[in-house]
Write a protein that holds these residues in place. Structure first.
Motif, mmCIF file in Angstrom:
data_model
loop_
_atom_site.group_PDB
_atom_site.id
_atom_site.type_symbol
_atom_site.label_atom_id
_atom_site.label_comp_id
_atom_site.label_asym_id
_atom_site.label_seq_id
_atom_site.Cartn_x
_atom_site.Cartn_y
_atom_site.Cartn_z
ATOM 1 N N ALA A 50 8.763 -15.878 -1.383
ATOM 2 C CA ALA A 50 9.627 -14.703 -1.444
ATOM 3 C C ALA A 50 10.986 -14.960 -2.102
ATOM 4 O O ALA A 50 11.492 -14.085 -2.822
ATOM 5 C CB ALA A 50 9.824 -14.131 -0.042
ATOM 6 N N PRO A 51 11.631 -16.137 -1.910
ATOM 7 C CA PRO A 51 12.933 -16.371 -2.556
ATOM 8 C C PRO A 51 12.906 -16.330 -4.078
ATOM 9 O O PRO A 51 13.963 -16.271 -4.718
ATOM 10 C CB PRO A 51 13.322 -17.772 -2.048
ATOM 11 N N THR A 52 11.722 -16.353 -4.697
ATOM 12 C CA THR A 52 11.619 -16.305 -6.157
ATOM 13 C C THR A 52 11.636 -14.875 -6.688
ATOM 14 O O THR A 52 11.530 -14.673 -7.897
ATOM 15 C CB THR A 52 10.324 -16.991 -6.632
ATOM 16 N N ASP A 53 11.747 -13.894 -5.775
ATOM 17 C CA ASP A 53 11.753 -12.470 -6.137
ATOM 18 C C ASP A 53 10.427 -12.001 -6.732
ATOM 19 O O ASP A 53 10.384 -11.017 -7.473
ATOM 20 C CB ASP A 53 12.904 -12.144 -7.111
ATOM 21 N N VAL A 54 9.356 -12.675 -6.411
ATOM 22 C CA VAL A 54 8.045 -12.280 -6.907
ATOM 23 C C VAL A 54 7.528 -11.022 -6.214
ATOM 24 O O VAL A 54 6.677 -10.313 -6.752
ATOM 25 C CB VAL A 54 7.027 -13.438 -6.740
ATOM 26 N N LEU A 55 8.061 -10.718 -5.020
ATOM 27 C CA LEU A 55 7.545 -9.604 -4.222
ATOM 28 C C LEU A 55 8.396 -8.340 -4.382
ATOM 29 O O LEU A 55 9.621 -8.406 -4.530
ATOM 30 C CB LEU A 55 7.484 -9.998 -2.750
ATOM 31 N N GLU A 56 7.718 -7.218 -4.338
ATOM 32 C CA GLU A 56 8.384 -5.925 -4.436
ATOM 33 C C GLU A 56 9.366 -5.746 -3.277
ATOM 34 O O GLU A 56 9.005 -5.896 -2.114
ATOM 35 C CB GLU A 56 7.338 -4.797 -4.405
ATOM 36 N N PRO A 57 10.632 -5.445 -3.591
ATOM 37 C CA PRO A 57 11.606 -5.250 -2.517
ATOM 38 C C PRO A 57 11.170 -4.148 -1.547
ATOM 39 O O PRO A 57 10.604 -3.126 -1.957
ATOM 40 C CB PRO A 57 12.873 -4.823 -3.282
ATOM 41 N N GLY A 58 11.422 -4.393 -0.270
ATOM 42 C CA GLY A 58 11.089 -3.403 0.748
ATOM 43 C C GLY A 58 9.670 -3.467 1.257
ATOM 44 O O GLY A 58 9.291 -2.676 2.129
ATOM 45 N N THR A 59 8.870 -4.398 0.719
ATOM 46 C CA THR A 59 7.498 -4.550 1.195
ATOM 47 C C THR A 59 7.393 -5.783 2.083
ATOM 48 O O THR A 59 8.235 -6.676 2.031
ATOM 49 C CB THR A 59 6.503 -4.682 0.022
ATOM 50 N N SER A 60 6.352 -5.823 2.884
ATOM 51 C CA SER A 60 6.116 -6.975 3.750
ATOM 52 C C SER A 60 5.489 -8.111 2.950
ATOM 53 O O SER A 60 4.574 -7.871 2.140
ATOM 54 C CB SER A 60 5.186 -6.578 4.900
ATOM 55 N N PRO A 61 5.937 -9.360 3.145
ATOM 56 C CA PRO A 61 5.363 -10.473 2.387
ATOM 57 C C PRO A 61 3.842 -10.554 2.475
ATOM 58 O O PRO A 61 3.189 -10.876 1.476
ATOM 59 C CB PRO A 61 6.029 -11.701 3.022
ATOM 60 N N VAL A 62 3.267 -10.265 3.638
ATOM 61 C CA VAL A 62 1.817 -10.412 3.791
ATOM 62 C C VAL A 62 1.053 -9.488 2.854
ATOM 63 O O VAL A 62 -0.090 -9.768 2.486
ATOM 64 C CB VAL A 62 1.402 -10.172 5.260
ATOM 65 N N GLU A 63 1.687 -8.395 2.418
ATOM 66 C CA GLU A 63 1.018 -7.483 1.485
ATOM 67 C C GLU A 63 0.855 -8.114 0.108
ATOM 68 O O GLU A 63 -0.064 -7.769 -0.633
ATOM 69 C CB GLU A 63 1.799 -6.175 1.372
ATOM 70 N N GLY A 64 1.786 -8.993 -0.264
ATOM 71 C CA GLY A 64 1.687 -9.671 -1.550
ATOM 72 C C GLY A 64 1.786 -8.736 -2.740
ATOM 73 O O GLY A 64 1.075 -8.911 -3.730
ATOM 74 N N ILE A 65 2.670 -7.762 -2.678
ATOM 75 C CA ILE A 65 2.805 -6.792 -3.764
ATOM 76 C C ILE A 65 3.816 -7.299 -4.795
ATOM 77 O O ILE A 65 4.953 -7.642 -4.464
ATOM 78 C CB ILE A 65 3.231 -5.416 -3.216
ATOM 79 N N PHE A 66 3.396 -7.350 -6.038
ATOM 80 C CA PHE A 66 4.220 -7.906 -7.111
ATOM 81 C C PHE A 66 5.417 -7.020 -7.411
ATOM 82 O O PHE A 66 5.329 -5.783 -7.411
ATOM 83 C CB PHE A 66 3.373 -8.084 -8.374
ATOM 84 N N ASN B 240 -0.921 -3.140 -7.355
ATOM 85 C CA ASN B 240 -0.102 -4.271 -7.805
ATOM 86 C C ASN B 240 -0.115 -5.450 -6.824
ATOM 87 O O ASN B 240 0.867 -6.190 -6.710
ATOM 88 C CB ASN B 240 1.344 -3.833 -8.063
ATOM 89 N N VAL B 241 -1.230 -5.635 -6.132
ATOM 90 C CA VAL B 241 -1.353 -6.721 -5.171
ATOM 91 C C VAL B 241 -1.673 -8.028 -5.901
ATOM 92 O O VAL B 241 -2.567 -8.081 -6.758
ATOM 93 C CB VAL B 241 -2.463 -6.424 -4.140
ATOM 94 N N ILE B 242 -0.953 -9.088 -5.579
ATOM 95 C CA ILE B 242 -1.199 -10.407 -6.136
ATOM 96 C C ILE B 242 -2.478 -10.971 -5.524
ATOM 97 O O ILE B 242 -2.639 -10.973 -4.304
ATOM 98 C CB ILE B 242 -0.020 -11.350 -5.837
ATOM 99 N N ARG B 243 -3.374 -11.422 -6.364
ATOM 100 C CA ARG B 243 -4.601 -12.040 -5.846
ATOM 101 C C ARG B 243 -4.293 -13.462 -5.417
ATOM 102 O O ARG B 243 -3.765 -14.261 -6.197
ATOM 103 C CB ARG B 243 -5.679 -12.044 -6.929
ATOM 104 N N LEU B 244 -4.623 -13.810 -4.178
ATOM 105 C CA LEU B 244 -4.396 -15.149 -3.658
ATOM 106 C C LEU B 244 -5.711 -15.705 -3.129
ATOM 107 O O LEU B 244 -6.418 -15.047 -2.366
ATOM 108 C CB LEU B 244 -3.356 -15.116 -2.533
#
Length: 331
Positions: free
Chosen positions: A76-92, A300-304
């Motif tokens: 998350a500190p790399t700003d890869v995630l959409e602001p205001g979303t939960s990290p577990v969602e993994g939204i770019f 826009n979900v990141i595939r992990l």
């Protein structure tokens, strides 16, 4: 979590693409799912017949989601995630360029080199460091449910060995997918006993960049490996040179092709596809040819996902895989 598209969705109505075009009902079909509670002999027959075993819910969903949450919290500190979303969602983060967030693993020139430039450094550093975290190495890679299944399914028992080297891959929507390959290319320093467990770390929609397998692709991989061996002999390569996944017979990335649609057409085969859910695992043989689709997730979900590998330690195996993943390790 974002819901998974039903596997019965019409392929032609889904934005399902690879590097060189769309997948549709002419060049794609579905993987055969298997319940892990089926009789062992039936599961083994399916694995030998298909070259893979698509296990539904073999891992506890909550355990997989917990590792997913930890991963995206760490990145998350790399700003890869959409602001205001939960990290577990993994939204770019839609305001960012995908060039700042490159994937890692097979497909980079120079024997597994470091991807991206200076602007990607923080993200790449954290993506590699995630491989060494306890919430990944202990809680997922060495999950007792998966190890117990592998030991029983293969008949290896206590000889079943989990390789330390794994490939924990993120795939940003619209970024370059994994090219066409089979795993034994990268495991040639040992006998072909390895079983790969591809573990989606979260739900992956049908068009979300999941792994795809060439129909009856194990035979194709075995044939190509024999051809590579003959070419190496004719070229006068030493055993050491021939073992390398990046030898002069191969693409510089160790891949067979960057063009899955063309590759399947040349082989007269289809690609087998699926949506995946957290808890699913696909086991596949060392010569089974596979790739991935472009991540076209509409949300826009990141595939992990991660590649875990197991071998029969009573036989010679590739010792390089007992070291944790690092860039430039030549594997």
């Amino acid at each position: 979590m974002v819901g998974v598209l039903d596997n019965n969705s019409n392929i032609n109505n889904t934005k399902l693409t690879v590097n060189d075009g769309p997948l549709n009902t002419e060049n794609a079909s579905f993987l055969r799912p298997s319940d892990p509670s089926l009789p062992l002999e039936e599961l083994r027959n399916r694995y030998n017949e298909d070259g893979y075993l698509f296990l539904k819910g073999v891992l506890p969903r909550d355990d997989v989601i917990a590792a997913r949450r930890k991963y995206f919290e760490y990145l998350a500190p790399t700003d890869v995630l959409e602001p205001g979303t939960s990290p577990v969602e993994g939204i770019f983060n839609r305001s960012k360029s995908i060039d700042e967030y490159p994937g890692i693993g097979a497909g980079h020139v120079g024997g597994n080199g470091r991807p991206g430039g200076d602007n990607a450094a923080q993200f790449v550093d954290r993506a590699i460091e995630a491989h060494y975290k306890d919430w990944y190495t202990q809680d997922l890679v060495n999950h007792p449910d998966l190890y117990a299944f592998i030991a029983k399914f293969t008949g290896w028992g206590q000889d079943a060995l989990t390789f330390k080297r794994t490939l924990l891959r993120n795939n940003i929507p619209g970024s370059k997918p994994i090219g066409v390959h089979y795993d034994q290319i990268f495991l040639r320093y040992g006998e072909p006993t390895a079983v790969t467990a591809w573990v989606p770390m979260g739900d992956i929609k049908l068009n979300g960049g999941g792994l795809i397998y060439l129909e009856n692709g194990d035979d194709v991989g075995l044939k190509i490996e024999r051809e590579f061996t003959e070419k190496a002999k004719k070229a006068g390569l030493t055993d050491e040179e021939a073992h390398s996944a990046f030898n002069s017979n191969m693409m510089a990335t160790g891949l067979l092709s960057e063009f899955p649609a063309e590759f399947a057409r040349e082989q007269g085969r289809r690609w087998l596809i699926s949506a995946y859910e957290a808890g699913d695992v696909v086991l596949h043989k060392p010569h089974l040819i596979h790739a991935s689709t472009i991540n076209n997730d509409p949300d826009n979900v990141i595939r992990l996902a991660t590649d875990l590998r197991f071998c029969d330690s009573s036989k010679p195996y590739d010792q390089r895989w007992m070291n944790h993943y690092r860039f430039g390790d030549g594997v």
